[in-house]
Design an enzyme around this catalytic site. Structure first.
Site, PDB file in Angstrom:
ATOM      1  N   SER A 124      45.483  29.742  46.912  1.00  0.00           N
ATOM      2  CA  SER A 124      44.796  30.635  45.979  1.00  0.00           C
ATOM      3  C   SER A 124      43.392  30.127  45.720  1.00  0.00           C
ATOM      4  CB  SER A 124      45.585  30.648  44.660  1.00  0.00           C
ATOM      5  OG  SER A 124      44.817  31.229  43.639  1.00  0.00           O
ATOM      6  N   TYR A 148      50.197  26.075  37.437  1.00  0.00           N
ATOM      7  CA  TYR A 148      50.326  26.961  38.610  1.00  0.00           C
ATOM      8  C   TYR A 148      49.348  26.513  39.697  1.00  0.00           C
ATOM      9  CZ  TYR A 148      49.216  30.902  41.650  1.00  0.00           C
ATOM     10  OH  TYR A 148      48.937  31.676  42.757  1.00  0.00           O
ATOM     11  N   LYS A 152      49.604  24.746  43.776  1.00  0.00           N
ATOM     12  CA  LYS A 152      48.907  25.160  45.011  1.00  0.00           C
ATOM     13  C   LYS A 152      48.170  23.978  45.628  1.00  0.00           C
ATOM     14  CE  LYS A 152      50.228  29.401  44.952  1.00  0.00           C
ATOM     15  NZ  LYS A 152      51.308  29.780  45.874  1.00  0.00           N
TER      16      LYS A 152
HETATM   17  P1  NAD Z   1      55.330  38.045  44.041  1.00  0.00           P
HETATM   18  O1  NAD Z   1      55.894  37.448  42.822  1.00  0.00           O
HETATM   19  O2  NAD Z   1      55.255  39.526  44.133  1.00  0.00           O
HETATM   20  O3  NAD Z   1      56.084  37.491  45.348  1.00  0.00           O
HETATM   21  C1  NAD Z   1      56.667  36.208  45.389  1.00  0.00           C
HETATM   22  C2  NAD Z   1      58.118  36.380  45.811  1.00  0.00           C
HETATM   23  O4  NAD Z   1      58.730  35.094  45.869  1.00  0.00           O
HETATM   24  C3  NAD Z   1      58.925  37.226  44.815  1.00  0.00           C
HETATM   25  O5  NAD Z   1      59.547  38.295  45.489  1.00  0.00           O
HETATM   26  C4  NAD Z   1      59.951  36.248  44.223  1.00  0.00           C
HETATM   27  O6  NAD Z   1      61.182  36.878  43.937  1.00  0.00           O
HETATM   28  C5  NAD Z   1      60.044  35.203  45.345  1.00  0.00           C
HETATM   29  N1  NAD Z   1      60.453  33.868  44.903  1.00  0.00           N
HETATM   30  C6  NAD Z   1      59.962  33.122  43.879  1.00  0.00           C
HETATM   31  N2  NAD Z   1      60.604  31.944  43.804  1.00  0.00           N
HETATM   32  C7  NAD Z   1      61.511  31.920  44.821  1.00  0.00           C
HETATM   33  C8  NAD Z   1      62.487  30.986  45.256  1.00  0.00           C
HETATM   34  N3  NAD Z   1      62.691  29.823  44.632  1.00  0.00           N
HETATM   35  N4  NAD Z   1      63.242  31.294  46.343  1.00  0.00           N
HETATM   36  C9  NAD Z   1      63.090  32.473  46.970  1.00  0.00           C
HETATM   37  N5  NAD Z   1      62.202  33.408  46.593  1.00  0.00           N
HETATM   38  C10 NAD Z   1      61.413  33.141  45.526  1.00  0.00           C
HETATM   39  O7  NAD Z   1      53.858  37.421  44.246  1.00  0.00           O
HETATM   40  P2  NAD Z   1      52.712  37.822  45.259  1.00  0.00           P
HETATM   41  O8  NAD Z   1      51.590  38.384  44.462  1.00  0.00           O
HETATM   42  O9  NAD Z   1      53.248  38.574  46.407  1.00  0.00           O
HETATM   43  O10 NAD Z   1      52.265  36.367  45.715  1.00  0.00           O
HETATM   44  C11 NAD Z   1      52.768  35.750  46.875  1.00  0.00           C
HETATM   45  C12 NAD Z   1      52.220  34.348  46.975  1.00  0.00           C
HETATM   46  O11 NAD Z   1      50.795  34.400  46.960  1.00  0.00           O
HETATM   47  C13 NAD Z   1      52.616  33.452  45.792  1.00  0.00           C
HETATM   48  O12 NAD Z   1      52.866  32.158  46.287  1.00  0.00           O
HETATM   49  C14 NAD Z   1      51.382  33.452  44.917  1.00  0.00           C
HETATM   50  O13 NAD Z   1      51.269  32.281  44.159  1.00  0.00           O
HETATM   51  C15 NAD Z   1      50.280  33.560  45.951  1.00  0.00           C
HETATM   52  N6  NAD Z   1      49.051  34.154  45.407  1.00  0.00           N
HETATM   53  C16 NAD Z   1      49.097  35.373  44.797  1.00  0.00           C
HETATM   54  C17 NAD Z   1      47.940  35.929  44.263  1.00  0.00           C
HETATM   55  C18 NAD Z   1      47.982  37.256  43.551  1.00  0.00           C
HETATM   56  O14 NAD Z   1      47.020  37.569  42.841  1.00  0.00           O
HETATM   57  N7  NAD Z   1      48.990  38.087  43.728  1.00  0.00           N
HETATM   58  C19 NAD Z   1      46.731  35.238  44.359  1.00  0.00           C
HETATM   59  C20 NAD Z   1      46.715  33.995  45.005  1.00  0.00           C
HETATM   60  C21 NAD Z   1      47.888  33.464  45.531  1.00  0.00           C
HETATM   61  C1  UD1 Z   2      44.268  34.891  37.688  1.00  0.00           C
HETATM   62  C2  UD1 Z   2      44.577  33.445  37.485  1.00  0.00           C
HETATM   63  C3  UD1 Z   2      44.479  32.723  38.830  1.00  0.00           C
HETATM   64  C4  UD1 Z   2      45.386  33.369  39.855  1.00  0.00           C
HETATM   65  C5  UD1 Z   2      45.016  34.854  39.956  1.00  0.00           C
HETATM   66  C6  UD1 Z   2      45.908  35.601  40.908  1.00  0.00           C
HETATM   67  C7  UD1 Z   2      43.965  32.890  35.181  1.00  0.00           C
HETATM   68  C8  UD1 Z   2      42.991  32.154  34.324  1.00  0.00           C
HETATM   69  N1  UD1 Z   2      43.678  32.868  36.512  1.00  0.00           N
HETATM   70  O1  UD1 Z   2      42.945  34.964  38.185  1.00  0.00           O
HETATM   71  O2  UD1 Z   2      44.845  31.367  38.682  1.00  0.00           O
HETATM   72  O3  UD1 Z   2      45.233  32.760  41.128  1.00  0.00           O
HETATM   73  O4  UD1 Z   2      45.117  35.469  38.661  1.00  0.00           O
HETATM   74  O5  UD1 Z   2      47.217  35.708  40.425  1.00  0.00           O
HETATM   75  O6  UD1 Z   2      44.944  33.435  34.716  1.00  0.00           O
HETATM   76  N2  UD1 Z   2      41.353  40.744  32.626  1.00  0.00           N
HETATM   77  C9  UD1 Z   2      41.161  41.538  31.526  1.00  0.00           C
HETATM   78  N3  UD1 Z   2      42.264  42.092  30.940  1.00  0.00           N
HETATM   79  C10 UD1 Z   2      43.532  41.881  31.404  1.00  0.00           C
HETATM   80  C11 UD1 Z   2      43.709  41.057  32.525  1.00  0.00           C
HETATM   81  C12 UD1 Z   2      42.593  40.489  33.115  1.00  0.00           C
HETATM   82  O7  UD1 Z   2      40.041  41.760  31.084  1.00  0.00           O
HETATM   83  O8  UD1 Z   2      44.487  42.396  30.813  1.00  0.00           O
HETATM   84  C13 UD1 Z   2      40.163  40.172  33.288  1.00  0.00           C
HETATM   85  C14 UD1 Z   2      40.196  38.655  33.350  1.00  0.00           C
HETATM   86  O9  UD1 Z   2      39.568  38.106  32.237  1.00  0.00           O
HETATM   87  C15 UD1 Z   2      39.426  38.417  34.655  1.00  0.00           C
HETATM   88  C16 UD1 Z   2      39.689  39.651  35.518  1.00  0.00           C
HETATM   89  O10 UD1 Z   2      40.154  40.649  34.614  1.00  0.00           O
HETATM   90  O11 UD1 Z   2      38.070  38.375  34.380  1.00  0.00           O
HETATM   91  C17 UD1 Z   2      40.730  39.408  36.580  1.00  0.00           C
HETATM   92  O12 UD1 Z   2      41.869  38.818  35.964  1.00  0.00           O
HETATM   93  P1  UD1 Z   2      43.213  38.463  36.766  1.00  0.00           P
HETATM   94  O13 UD1 Z   2      43.687  39.670  37.478  1.00  0.00           O
HETATM   95  O14 UD1 Z   2      44.140  37.808  35.822  1.00  0.00           O
HETATM   96  O15 UD1 Z   2      42.729  37.463  37.898  1.00  0.00           O
HETATM   97  P2  UD1 Z   2      41.936  36.068  37.782  1.00  0.00           P
HETATM   98  O16 UD1 Z   2      41.475  35.798  36.406  1.00  0.00           O
HETATM   99  O17 UD1 Z   2      40.894  36.072  38.837  1.00  0.00           O
END
Ligand code: NAD
Ligand code: UD1
Length: 334
Positions: A124, A148, A152
């Site tokens: 991330s 969290y 990572k």
């Molecule tokens: P998500 O929660 O939709 O998907 C993660 C999946 O992993 C879920 O379906 C959950 O049920 C499963 N899971 C969690 N723990 C588990 C375990 N112990 N065993 C088996 N399955 C398990 O999240 P996502 O948005 O699809 O994210 C996927 C990956 O990308 C995550 O590792 C997340 O940290 C990373 N990531 C997401 C974002 C984002 O904004 N969505 C940003 C950066 C990184």
């Molecule tokens: C957040 C996490 C980051 C994670 C990423 C993806 C924090 C501080 N950071 O990032 O670690 O990797 O999500 O899962 O939580 N916002 C609003 N109102 C809301 C929600 C968000 O104004 O209800 C704003 C936030 O202040 C931010 C932007 O929208 O400026 C995006 O927020 P968000 O979607 O949570 O992503 P990140 O902050 O980039």
């Protein structure tokens, strides 16, 4: 030969399964469904017309992982499984360390047992911490501000150490920026359990009346309109990036980290406007104080992905909002 997708029923995993199947890969998924639903697997099959072998399994259960490797010829793993709520991780750090770090150790150990040494890992942009100036590039110093993020960074370091110790491993650490949007079919998208943290699920909830108002966290940042700027990326673009990363780990050895972002930043107010335009629905909102831990601007330098993976995001902010709204009306809010 199959690709194992951990967390494949989740938001990014499900879209990646679609792209894998469309590019002719055999796909095996395991997920404990802690943040997703079994029906997502049926929808992946409906979109692609292809079969997915699904295991409801937890990566903390090593025997369950062994069983998956025994029953299938796995050649690579795309590792999405993990917990991802920043606020929850601050309250329950051990839950995050156990699930994300211990789970990944189990998975790597079982992979080694079965001679499978190729992984694409979901890292991330959070690993860039608060001190670097955007655009963020891969060689910048890393730091984290919450448990969290620490999971990572620890996993990134662990994978680098593993690749150093055993030259047969190849690992691509993909640093995602802010994935939003949904598949154009409207059949899969983001459907988190519980109260969402991220911006777009909260925009949707305000738009459909599930909550009274969206809270905009801060309008006094040093940005053009005072609200925070982020690098939003269409989840399908992100999924396609995994296909390029998979090809890369089949050719390379060692560990490498690559950003998956667009390189463009949008403010919270710009996102609200784009969403209202694409959906035709007003988003009630109020501006409140800053959320702790937020940085003013966070966007990627995406040039390494273009250079090393031949990948570049294709979709813009209007397509992200359009596809998200299509998913909301067709599936999520039914
Ligand atoms: P998500 O929660 O939709 O998907 C993660 C999946 O992993 C879920 O379906 C959950 O049920 C499963 N899971 C969690 N723990 C588990 C375990 N112990 N065993 C088996 N399955 C398990 O999240 P996502 O948005 O699809 O994210 C996927 C990956 O990308 C995550 O590792 C997340 O940290 C990373 N990531 C997401 C974002 C984002 O904004 N969505 C940003 C950066 C990184
Ligand atoms: C957040 C996490 C980051 C994670 C990423 C993806 C924090 C501080 N950071 O990032 O670690 O990797 O999500 O899962 O939580 N916002 C609003 N109102 C809301 C929600 C968000 O104004 O209800 C704003 C936030 O202040 C931010 C932007 O929208 O400026 C995006 O927020 P968000 O979607 O949570 O992503 P990140 O902050 O980039």
């Amino acid at each position: 030969m199959a690709v194992l997708v951990s967390g494949g029923a989740g938001f990014i995993g499900s879209h990646t399964c679609v792209e894998l199947l469309n590019s002719g890969e055999e796909v095996v998924v395991f997920d404990n469904l802690s943040n997703s639903k079994r029906s997502v697997i049926d929808r992946i099959e409906e979109i692609t017309g292809k079969k997915v072998k699904f295991y409801q399994a937890d990566m903390l259960d090593k025997e369950a992982l062994r069983n998956i490797f025994k029953e299938n010829d796995i050649e690579s793993v795309i590792h999405f499984a993990g917990l991802k709520a920043v606020g929850e991780s601050v309250c329950y750090p051990m839950k995050y360390f156990e699930n994300n770090i211990y789970g990944t150790i189990n998975l790597c150990q079982v992979m080694e047992e079965f001679g499978c040494k190729r992984m694409v890992f979901s890292s991330s942009a959070t690993v860039y911490g608060m001190r670097n100036q955007s655009p963020l590039s891969e060689e910048m110093p890393l730091s984290v501000t919450n448990p969290y993020g620490r999971t990572k960074l620890v996993i990134e370091d662990m994978m680098r150490d593993l690749c150093f110790a055993d030259k047969e491993w190849s690992v691509m650490l993909l640093r995602y920026f802010n994935p939003i949007g949904a598949h154009k079919s409207g059949l899969i998208g983001e459907d988190p359990n519980g109260i969402p943290n991220n911006l777009l699920p909260n925009v949707v909830n305000a738009a459909i009346g599930k909550t009274d108002k969206l809270k905009v966290f801060g309008n006094d940042y040093d940005t053009p309109d005072g609200s925070c700027v982020r690098d939003y990326i269409h989840v399908v673009d992100l999924a396609v990036g995994h296909i390029s990363a998979l090809k890369k780990i089949r050719e390379m050895k060692g560990a490498d980290a690559i950003n998956l972002g667009t390189g463009c930043g949008y403010s919270v107010y710009e996102i609200i406007n784009a969403f209202e335009k694409e959906s035709g629905v007003k988003v009630p909102y109020e501006t409140v104080g800053r959320r702790s831990g937020d940085v003013a601007e966070c966007y990627s330098d995406p040039s390494k992905a273009a250079r090393e993976l031949g990948w570049k995001a294709q979709f813009g902010i209007s397509e992200m909002c359009r596809d998200l709204w299509n998913y909301v009306t067709k599936t999520l809010n039914k």
